[in-house]
Design a protein around this motif. Structure first.
Motif, short mmCIF file in Angstrom:
data_model
loop_
_atom_site.label_atom_id
_atom_site.label_comp_id
_atom_site.label_asym_id
_atom_site.label_seq_id
_atom_site.Cartn_x
_atom_site.Cartn_y
_atom_site.Cartn_z
N VAL A 19 0.86 -1.17 0.00
CA VAL A 19 0.00 0.00 0.00
C VAL A 19 0.90 1.23 0.00
O VAL A 19 1.77 1.38 0.86
N VAL A 20 0.72 2.11 -0.99
CA VAL A 20 1.54 3.29 -1.13
C VAL A 20 0.68 4.51 -0.83
O VAL A 20 -0.41 4.66 -1.39
N GLU A 21 1.17 5.37 0.05
CA GLU A 21 0.42 6.57 0.39
C GLU A 21 0.81 7.71 -0.55
O GLU A 21 1.95 7.82 -0.96
N TYR A 22 -0.16 8.55 -0.85
CA TYR A 22 0.06 9.69 -1.74
C TYR A 22 0.71 10.82 -0.95
O TYR A 22 0.22 11.22 0.10
N ASP A 23 1.82 11.31 -1.45
CA ASP A 23 2.50 12.45 -0.84
C ASP A 23 2.61 13.53 -1.91
O ASP A 23 3.30 13.35 -2.91
N GLU A 24 1.92 14.64 -1.71
CA GLU A 24 1.86 15.69 -2.72
C GLU A 24 3.25 16.22 -3.08
O GLU A 24 3.55 16.51 -4.23
N GLU A 25 4.12 16.34 -2.07
CA GLU A 25 5.45 16.88 -2.32
C GLU A 25 6.28 15.95 -3.20
O GLU A 25 6.96 16.39 -4.12
N VAL A 26 6.20 14.67 -2.94
CA VAL A 26 6.98 13.68 -3.70
C VAL A 26 6.37 13.45 -5.08
O VAL A 26 7.07 13.36 -6.08
N ASP A 27 5.05 13.36 -5.14
CA ASP A 27 4.36 13.01 -6.37
C ASP A 27 4.10 14.21 -7.29
O ASP A 27 3.55 14.04 -8.37
N GLY A 28 4.44 15.40 -6.87
CA GLY A 28 4.26 16.57 -7.72
C GLY A 28 2.82 17.00 -7.84
O GLY A 28 2.37 17.33 -8.94
N GLY A 29 2.08 17.00 -6.77
CA GLY A 29 0.67 17.36 -6.79
C GLY A 29 0.43 18.81 -7.15
O GLY A 29 -0.64 19.17 -7.62
N GLY A 30 1.41 19.69 -6.93
CA GLY A 30 1.23 21.10 -7.22
C GLY A 30 1.72 21.52 -8.58
O GLY A 30 1.72 22.71 -8.91
N GLU A 31 2.15 20.57 -9.39
CA GLU A 31 2.70 20.91 -10.71
C GLU A 31 1.69 21.61 -11.60
O GLU A 31 2.05 22.48 -12.37
N HIS A 32 0.43 21.23 -11.50
CA HIS A 32 -0.57 21.86 -12.36
C HIS A 32 -0.72 23.34 -12.00
O HIS A 32 -1.02 24.16 -12.85
#
Length: 63
Positions: A19-32
């Motif tokens: 199970v992998v948790e979503y991390d906005e900083e690592v996954d680039g959630g703010g790129e848009h």
């Protein structure tokens, strides 16, 4: 053929999905958001350039 199938089944026999948790900083959630800012800046610059070119054309016609 049967032998290959048995080998593949053996490879994944003990596999348990992680199970992998979503991390906005690592996954680039703010790129848009960054992209949106850059596109807005580009639009602004294009408008400025078009206005300057039109002004330049008018000045050439007056001469």
């Amino acid at each position: 053929m049967s032998n290959n199938k048995d080998k593949k089944e053996d490879l994944f026999k003990d596999w348990v999905p992680e199970v992998v948790e979503y991390d906005e900083e690592v996954d680039g959630g703010g790129e848009h958001l960054v992209r949106h800012e850059l596109l807005a800046k580009k639009e602004e610059l294009v408008d400025t350039i078009v206005k300057m070119k039109n002004k330049r054309r008018i000045n050439k016609l007056r001469r």
